[in-house]
Write an enzyme that holds these catalytic residues in place. Structure first.
Site, PDB file in Angstrom:
ATOM      1  N   CYS A   1       0.923  -1.158   0.049  1.00  8.49           N
ATOM      2  CA  CYS A   1       0.009   0.082   0.175  1.00  8.49           C
ATOM      3  C   CYS A   1       0.862   1.262  -0.003  1.00  8.49           C
ATOM      4  O   CYS A   1       0.574   2.372  -0.693  1.00  8.49           O
ATOM      5  CB  CYS A   1      -1.013   0.160   1.031  1.00  8.49           C
ATOM      6  SG  CYS A   1      -0.114  -0.067   2.661  1.00  8.49           S
TER       7      CYS A   1
ATOM      8  N   HIS B   1      -2.619   1.091   7.003  1.00  5.15           N
ATOM      9  CA  HIS B   1      -2.840   1.100   5.601  1.00  5.15           C
ATOM     10  C   HIS B   1      -2.291   2.626   5.084  1.00  5.15           C
ATOM     11  O   HIS B   1      -2.260   3.523   6.007  1.00  5.15           O
ATOM     12  CB  HIS B   1      -4.327   0.732   5.082  1.00  5.15           C
ATOM     13  CG  HIS B   1      -4.526   0.891   3.875  1.00  5.15           C
ATOM     14  ND1 HIS B   1      -4.028   0.005   2.951  1.00  5.15           N
ATOM     15  CD2 HIS B   1      -5.411   1.392   2.966  1.00  5.15           C
ATOM     16  CE1 HIS B   1      -4.398   0.209   1.714  1.00  5.15           C
ATOM     17  NE2 HIS B   1      -5.405   1.055   1.569  1.00  5.15           N
TER      18      HIS B   1
ATOM     19  N   ASP C   1      -8.062   5.306  -3.238  1.00  2.00           N
ATOM     20  CA  ASP C   1      -7.329   4.401  -2.625  1.00  2.00           C
ATOM     21  C   ASP C   1      -6.682   3.368  -3.785  1.00  2.00           C
ATOM     22  O   ASP C   1      -7.176   2.660  -4.149  1.00  2.00           O
ATOM     23  CB  ASP C   1      -7.789   3.247  -1.824  1.00  2.00           C
ATOM     24  CG  ASP C   1      -6.943   2.341  -0.918  1.00  2.00           C
ATOM     25  OD1 ASP C   1      -5.734   2.226  -1.378  1.00  2.00           O
ATOM     26  OD2 ASP C   1      -7.330   1.759  -0.074  1.00  2.00           O
TER      27      ASP C   1
END
Lengths: 303, 661
Positions: free
Chosen positions: B417, B461, B477
């Site tokens: 991520c 995250h 995202d």
């Protein structure tokens, strides 16, 4: 039966003036097959009581004066070689009698004391490997001087426990003493006493003692009394089961003497000081006051 | 010399040592090692005294010991006024007291001190195991106190039994005090060791940070909702916003953090409260992080004291979160808010900042897109499509060189991520669109039984936010473009093969253990919800719920009524248990008679037999005698002759008035 008992008590009362309660206690003790310990000062009538009991109950009577140099054989008897027959023959000691008065038992050495106490418990004597039964009935009335007197060996607790009751006579009442002064001669009276019963009747009476009934409520009271002695911090040690049984037996005899076929709490209270007094020990020493308190603390009716 | 009666019972000495050991054991891990040895030595010396081999130390030795201890503390701790040195000082004085443990008073002092030492344990830890250990400590210390009574009270069973009995009796009082005792705020802030390592998301992001977090299954947040629960794709718990990139490291940038003077609204932004009510109301319980930032969804407002909102839509706490901390949050999802302020010049520049050089391919690529005249959304869409086409999501990306973004986008194309978020924001900025990296947690495990969301460290995250004119900051995202299951189902399903690969045992693969762990977490959650976080607010609420209104009178009633009820219960219990089995009827009747006689002024003495009593009545109150004698006779017959007719007669007699004849 009640008549006979009253007559016995009255007879002894003529010799031992003004001591009806003690006489009844002594009688109750004998009826419940226990041995009696009389503790009192010299000259209070201990011997007279024992003698009178023997006379009235028609028992063979022997008396031993305990001294510090006495040996067990002096009580139990001894085998002696007889030249004529060329054999040993056992000469019975004073213990072979129906009523033995062991006078001043605490003057003798523990060895001698224990010889007698053994005979009391077993109701038989073993000498030279031979066991000889003692006559039936067999009672011991022992007297002892208060312990603080000089030249005494205190009886240990285990031996005190062999005596069903311990009583003391106490000084005579004023009237009784006055009668003595006026010349009533107890010894003469004693000689005149006739046996009221024989051995068989006595046995029957002892059997009757066992038939006196005790109700639940009464056993309950007895149990609470005994429990109290075991739990109270005042008592160094509580009543043993033997002590508790002795209490019940003595109370039954007491009820019988009073012509009742049922036990009342009063019967227990009447014999409690004599039965428990020498078995209980307080921190202070004697159990007499302890018993007084015990009677006050344990109520007759369960709380 | 003390009087013999005051000396401590010899056999209780071992108890005292046991209590000390119990109180000190958890501290041993925190204290310098020499204090442990000092304690052992003091105990050894005292035992030698106990065995008669040695004398108690003289004044000189004691002074030496004190000097050594103080010197040792000074050497071990540079700072004095912090928690650890103070606890250590307490432990040392506690230890040295053993050298003069002579009288019973000393023993009491030492043991009362032991309670205190045992309580300091909770400064560090307030979890269930420690609480249980605290109970064990209290039991042992109380047993040691009980052992001081003498008279063989030190026998293990007796001392422990007495201790347990005492504590059991104290439990109702403890519960009562727990509920009604006023909760005072801390009188002073206890200085804690701020050097201890922080856990969780940190204030900067370098490659590898999140991989580290993904190895940990420690709980990070527990969130319970009042009202609707957001769907999984909305569960983004924002903690930090990184606006500054130096080519390798993303960080908050200067002046953002409140500690560096960043603006924080501590009292709620009333002027910003929108008309529409908040979409989500929730309460977050955060584990200790040793950092001040808190976690919430976008546009949060918190009413919890000491929590404020920052300009970049996060919440922070005044001080670091050293122990579990709970806070209430209300969140307005961005799309529900109407008015959008224009992005300020300073903010725009900050969110377009790029390092002076490096990553030329990405810059060129973005420039191309910008030249083509695409809008922000179109550029973002293309970038995400690019990710979706040719990238793989992995927890073990290859190492990247100096131009990390270039290498990632056009070389390895494997990442995590942080790589996606970092490269995305870089590219967007290069294309002239304000963008920033947001770090926090995403997702969480819904614990249905207790209705809370459990967020673990491996849910950490990073994602991005871009500024779209007219719509404001929008969450993007990039990871979702590559591995949508990461967002939907969490890390465990997205990277099943790599997930927690380094752990010694693949425990997380055993469903049973996972369930067990969840259960344990639920218990912990309950524990924290009901016990640890029971502060003055909750206390007020609870009392209000129970009493309706908190007034002294009601409070007093609240305390007095249960106490009275408890005492009454005990009284009844004593009454009934004291009576044992019920009395036989005759005894009851006779007792009644006795009570009646007592009212008439003739109380039967305890132990006085019925017949003696009757005799006394005849002597003292002849007018009562006939009746008393009849009753006594009936009672004797009933109780001792077992005559059932007599009982009836007794009953009948008792119905008659006393003086009737």
């Amino acid at each position: 039966m009640q008549k006979i008992i009253s007559a016995i008590v009255a007879d002894i009362g003529r010799v031992l003036l003004g001591k009806e309660h003690q006489v009844k206690l002594a009688l109750a003790c004998l009826l419940s097959r226990g041995h009696l310990l009389i503790e009192d000062l010299p000259g209070m009538g201990k011997t007279t009581l024992a003698h009178a009991l023997a006379q009235v109950l028609g028992l063979t009577y022997k008396r031993v004066q305990f001294t510090s140099d006495m040996l067990p054989a002096d009580i139990l008897g001894v085998s002696i070689f007889e030249r004529d027959s060329g054999q040993f023959r056992f000469h019975e000691g004073p213990v072979f009698s129906q009523l033995l008065l062991a006078d001043e038992i605490n003057r003798s050495s523990p060895k001698t004391q224990s010889a007698l106490l053994e005979a009391m418990e077993e109701r038989q004597v073993s000498v030279d490997g031979e066991t000889r039964p003692l006559p039936e009935p067999f009672f011991v009335i022992a007297t002892q001087n208060p312990l603080h007197q000089s030249g005494t060996f205190a009886l240990p607790e285990s031996q005190l426990d062999r005596f069903l009751m311990r009583i003391s006579l106490g000084y005579p009442t004023r009237e009784a003493e006055r009668a003595l002064f006026l010349g009533v001669d107890p010894r003469a009276q004693l000689r005149q006493l006739k046996p009221r019963i024989d051995g068989n009747t006595l046995k029957k009476m002892q059997g009757l003692v066992g038939q006196v009934k005790a109700s639940e409520s009464l056993l309950d009271y007895l149990e609470r009394l005994v429990q109290h002695t075991r739990q109270s911090p005042e008592c160094a040690m509580g009543l043993s089961p033997r002590g508790a049984l002795a209490l019940l037996h003595a109370a039954r005899a007491w009820a019988l003497i009073h012509g009742r076929s049922h036990l009342l709490p009063e019967d227990i209270q009447a014999v409690l000081p004599s039965v428990a007094g020498h078995r209980l020990q307080s921190e202070g020493g004697d159990g007499a006051q302890l018993v007084e308190r015990l009677m006050r603390q344990v109520d007759i009716i369960a709380a | 010399m003390t009087q013999p009666a005051e000396r401590l019972p010899r056999e209780s000495l071992l108890w005292i040592f046991a209590a000390q050991f119990a109180a000190l054991l958890p501290q041993f891990a925190q204290l310098p090692l020499w204090i442990v040895f000092a304690w052992a030595f003091a105990v050894y010396w005292r035992l030698e005294v106990f065995r008669g081999r040695r004398d108690l130390p003289g004044r000189a030795v004691k002074l030496l010991a004190v000097a050594l201890a103080v010197g040792g503390l000074a050497l071990s701790y540079r700072r004095w006024f912090a928690l650890e040195p103070m606890v250590a000082l307490l432990a040392v004085s506690f230890t040295l007291k053993n050298l003069e443990l002579v009288s019973r008073r000393d023993a009491f002092l030492s043991l009362l001190l032991a309670y205190f030492v045992a309580a300091t344990l909770f400064v560090y830890e307030q979890t269930i195991p420690y609480a249980l250990y605290g109970i064990v400590c209290v039991v042992i210390i109380t047993a040691a106190l009980a052992a001081q009574l003498g008279n063989f009270s030190a026998r293990p069973r007796r001392a422990l039994g007495l201790s347990l009995k005492l504590l059991a009796q104290a439990v109702p009082l403890m519960l009562l005090l727990f509920i009604v005792m006023p909760r005072l705020g801390p009188l002073w802030a206890v200085p804690q060791n701020s050097a201890s390592a922080s856990t969780g998301v940190s204030d900067s992001m370098t490659p590898g940070d999140f991989t580290r977090l993904s190895q940990s299954d420690q709980p990070a947040l527990r969130i319970s909702f009042d009202g609707p629960v957001p769907p999984p794709e909305q569960r983004y718990w924002r903690g930090l916003v990184y606006s500054d990139f130096d080519g390798r490291r993303w960080s908050q940038g200067y002046g953002v953090d409140p500690r560096e003077g960043g603006a924080v609204h501590w009292k709620g932004r009333e002027q910003l409260l929108p008309e529409v009510g908040p979409r989500y109301r929730y309460r977050v319980i955060q584990e200790a992080t040793n950092n001040p930032w808190l976690f919430a969804m976008a546009r949060p407002i918190s009413d919890t004291r000491g929590v404020g909102e920052t300009e970049d839509e996060r919440i922070v706490r005044r001080g670091p979160v050293y122990s579990r901390f709970a806070y209430e949050v209300r969140s307005w999802p961005r799309e529900t808010l109407g008015e959008i302020h224009a992005l300020g010049d300073f903010e725009r520049r900050r969110n377009l900042q790029l390092p002076g050089g490096g990553n030329p391919r990405t810059r060129a690529w973005a420039e191309e897109l910008r030249r083509a005249g695409f809008g922000a959304e179109e550029i973002s869409r293309r970038l995400l499509a690019f990710y979706n086409r040719s990238f793989t999501y992995t927890l073990k990306p290859p190492a990247l060189g100096a131009d990390s973004v270039d290498e990632f986008l056009f070389g390895s194309q494997q990442g995590f991520c942080e790589h996606f978020a970092g490269s995305y924001v870089f590219a967007m900025r290069a294309a002239g669109i304000p963008a920033r990296v947001v770090a926090g947690y995403q997702g969480g495990e819904w614990v249905a039984k207790e209705e809370y969301l459990l967020v673990r460290q491996y849910d950490a995250h990073a994602w991005a936010e871009i500024w779209i004119a007219g719509r404001g900051w929008q969450r993007v995202d990039p990871t979702a473009a590559v591995a949508p299951e990461r967002i939907r189902d969490g890390l465990q399903s997205a990277a099943a093969d790599e997930f927690m690969q380094d752990s010694l045992l693949p425990l997380h693969r055993m469903a049973f253990l996972n369930r067990l762990r969840l259960e344990w977490d639920m218990i912990n959650y309950r524990w924290y919800q009901t016990v640890i976080s029971f502060d003055s607010d909750k206390q007020q609420n609870l009392l209000q719920r129970i009493l309706g209104e908190v007034s002294p009178l009601r409070l007093a009633t609240f305390i007095a009524v249960p106490m009275a009820a408890a005492l009454l219960g005990i009284l009844l219990w004593l009454w009934f248990s004291g009576r044992g089995e019920t009395l036989p009827a005759t005894s009851r009747l006779y007792r009644k008679f006795c009570r009646r006689m007592a009212r008439a002024g003739m109380a039967r003495r305890s132990g006085e037999a019925p017949r003696d009593f009757a005799r006394r009545v005849r002597a003292e109150k002849p007018e009562l005698a006939p009746m008393v004698e009849r009753i006594t006779a009936a009672f004797e017959k009933a109780a001792y002759f077992d005559d059932p007719a007599a009982e009836k007669q007794l009953r009948r007699l008792l119905r008659l008035p006393m003086i009737k004849m």
